[in-house]
Design a protein around this motif. Structure first.
Motif, PDB file in Angstrom:
ATOM      1  N   ILE A 141      54.672  47.174  36.415  1.00  9.34           N
ATOM      2  CA  ILE A 141      55.706  46.397  37.101  1.00  9.34           C
ATOM      3  C   ILE A 141      55.230  45.013  37.517  1.00  9.34           C
ATOM      4  O   ILE A 141      56.050  44.136  37.808  1.00  9.34           O
ATOM      5  CB  ILE A 141      56.226  47.148  38.349  1.00  9.34           C
ATOM      6  N   ASN A 142      53.916  44.792  37.533  1.00 13.37           N
ATOM      7  CA  ASN A 142      53.460  43.452  37.934  1.00 13.37           C
ATOM      8  C   ASN A 142      52.022  43.233  37.472  1.00 13.37           C
ATOM      9  O   ASN A 142      51.264  44.170  37.260  1.00 13.37           O
ATOM     10  CB  ASN A 142      53.546  43.274  39.451  1.00 13.37           C
ATOM     11  N   LEU A 143      51.694  41.964  37.319  1.00 13.27           N
ATOM     12  CA  LEU A 143      50.336  41.527  36.992  1.00 13.27           C
ATOM     13  C   LEU A 143      49.982  40.386  37.926  1.00 13.27           C
ATOM     14  O   LEU A 143      50.798  39.481  38.143  1.00 13.27           O
ATOM     15  CB  LEU A 143      50.257  41.049  35.538  1.00 13.27           C
ATOM     16  N   GLU A 144      48.803  40.437  38.506  1.00  9.99           N
ATOM     17  CA  GLU A 144      48.327  39.348  39.352  1.00  9.99           C
ATOM     18  C   GLU A 144      46.907  38.990  38.949  1.00  9.99           C
ATOM     19  O   GLU A 144      46.106  39.873  38.638  1.00  9.99           O
ATOM     20  CB  GLU A 144      48.352  39.730  40.838  1.00  9.99           C
ATOM     21  N   VAL A 145      46.627  37.703  38.954  1.00  7.59           N
ATOM     22  CA  VAL A 145      45.279  37.214  38.662  1.00  7.59           C
ATOM     23  C   VAL A 145      44.843  36.323  39.813  1.00  7.59           C
ATOM     24  O   VAL A 145      45.562  35.404  40.199  1.00  7.59           O
ATOM     25  CB  VAL A 145      45.230  36.432  37.332  1.00  7.59           C
ATOM     26  N   LYS A 146      43.681  36.618  40.368  1.00  4.02           N
ATOM     27  CA  LYS A 146      43.130  35.802  41.440  1.00  4.02           C
ATOM     28  C   LYS A 146      41.750  35.318  41.028  1.00  4.02           C
ATOM     29  O   LYS A 146      40.970  36.070  40.431  1.00  4.02           O
ATOM     30  CB  LYS A 146      43.034  36.604  42.738  1.00  4.02           C
ATOM     31  N   GLU A 147      41.457  34.062  41.344  1.00  2.00           N
ATOM     32  CA  GLU A 147      40.161  33.487  41.016  1.00  2.00           C
ATOM     33  C   GLU A 147      39.486  32.958  42.272  1.00  2.00           C
ATOM     34  O   GLU A 147      40.138  32.357  43.128  1.00  2.00           O
ATOM     35  CB  GLU A 147      40.302  32.355  39.998  1.00  2.00           C
ATOM     36  N   ALA A 148      38.200  33.197  42.366  1.00  2.36           N
ATOM     37  CA  ALA A 148      37.390  32.643  43.449  1.00  2.36           C
ATOM     38  C   ALA A 148      36.245  31.862  42.810  1.00  2.36           C
ATOM     39  O   ALA A 148      35.623  32.329  41.854  1.00  2.36           O
ATOM     40  CB  ALA A 148      36.839  33.757  44.331  1.00  2.36           C
ATOM     41  N   LYS A 149      35.989  30.667  43.331  1.00  2.00           N
ATOM     42  CA  LYS A 149      34.956  29.809  42.749  1.00  2.00           C
ATOM     43  C   LYS A 149      33.623  29.908  43.473  1.00  2.00           C
ATOM     44  O   LYS A 149      32.578  29.613  42.900  1.00  2.00           O
ATOM     45  CB  LYS A 149      35.431  28.348  42.773  1.00  2.00           C
ATOM     46  N   HIS A 150      33.672  30.270  44.760  1.00  2.00           N
ATOM     47  CA  HIS A 150      32.445  30.305  45.560  1.00  2.00           C
ATOM     48  C   HIS A 150      32.309  31.674  46.237  1.00  2.00           C
ATOM     49  O   HIS A 150      33.313  32.250  46.671  1.00  2.00           O
ATOM     50  CB  HIS A 150      32.462  29.194  46.621  1.00  2.00           C
ATOM     51  N   PRO A 151      31.119  32.214  46.334  1.00  2.00           N
ATOM     52  CA  PRO A 151      29.845  31.630  45.889  1.00  2.00           C
ATOM     53  C   PRO A 151      29.631  31.735  44.382  1.00  2.00           C
ATOM     54  O   PRO A 151      28.760  31.081  43.831  1.00  2.00           O
ATOM     55  CB  PRO A 151      28.803  32.456  46.645  1.00  2.00           C
TER      56      PRO A 151
END
Length: 264
Positions: A141-151
């Protein structure tokens, strides 16, 4: 007849709204690109000024080392300010994108089978899917993408599912460490298979050791699984609407119309 027309109108409005969200997301990305471009221009101007200044004269190894240390000490606070400025700008852009992404997700959840359609229509993903995979994805029913650059640069992929006959998980999370050249598997949610499907899941996972969607879904530590992660993060998540409806190639449409005329 009226209810059918209303349904078609609703689907069209949902597609238009999805298109608007994609444009808004593109605007945010362009804004961030402009900030980076301005920063790069400032850096180039500073380099030109430094090149115009006369360099140091002959130095002994000891004095050169002392001078280098002094420059490095001066550079550290500059680097710290740059990291802070970039982090603040990224957080600002993420805050601007969030309401649009939330609205897009809400619209998509009102369109049954949306993500199954999108994934199956992607030219590279479609080659990795079986009919059973597509049925499994129909419950997504859903797709989510999260990105973190640090550390570190971390990409988190979350797949949300309604109740289904395959597994009990409501959310499957897969995390990848990202560097310049590749996505590297970091974490994957263990799948809680339904009792009636557990034997079949084991058979599918072990009878085919090559990369396919099921193996990536079950345990993404397969060679080449980073390719699926990259497609989801960089292509499908950013603009799923482009794959929602697969258009027929012009030559196929011409052939069909030609055959119709011959039959007529």
């Amino acid at each position: 007849m009226e209810s059918l027309q209303e349904g078609e109108a609703g689907a069209q409005s949902e597609q238009v709204a999805l298109g608007e969200e994609a444009v808004l997301g593109a605007d945010d990305i362009m804004a961030e690109v402009e900030v980076v471009a301005h920063q790069e221009a400032d850096e180039k101007r500073q380099e030109q000024v430094q090149r115009a200044q006369p360099g140091p004269g002959p130095m002994s190894p000891e004095s050169a080392l002392e001078e280098l240390l002094a420059v490095q000490v001066e550079l550290e606070p500059v680097n710290a300010r740059a990291r802070k400025a970039f982090s603040q700008q990224r957080e600002k852009m993420e805050r601007r994108r969030k309401p649009h992404l939330d609205r897009r997700g809400a619209i998509i959840q009102s369109m049954p089978g949306f993500w199954a359609n999108v994934i199956a229509n992607h030219p590279q993903m479609s080659a990795l899917l079986t009919d059973q995979d597509e049925d499994m994805l129909s419950y997504m029913i859903n797709l989510e993408v999260k990105e973190a650059k640090h550390p570190v640069h971390l990409c988190q992929i979350m797949l949300f599912f309604r109740s289904n006959p395959y597994f009990q998980n409501k959310v499957i999370t897969k995390e990848y460490l990202v560097n310049v050249t590749e996505y590297r598997a970091s974490h994957s949610t263990p799948i809680q298979w339904c009792q009636d499907y557990e034997v079949e899941a084991y058979r599918r996972r072990h009878n085919n050791s090559g990369l396919n969607f099921f193996n990536w879904f079950s345990d993404h530590n397969f060679a080449g699984s980073n390719r699926i992660a990259e497609i989801l993060c960089k292509d499908l998540w950013r603009n799923p609407l482009q794959y929602y409806r697969r258009m027929k190639p012009p030559e196929e449409e011409t052939e069909i119309s030609g055959n119709a005329q011959m039959l007529g």
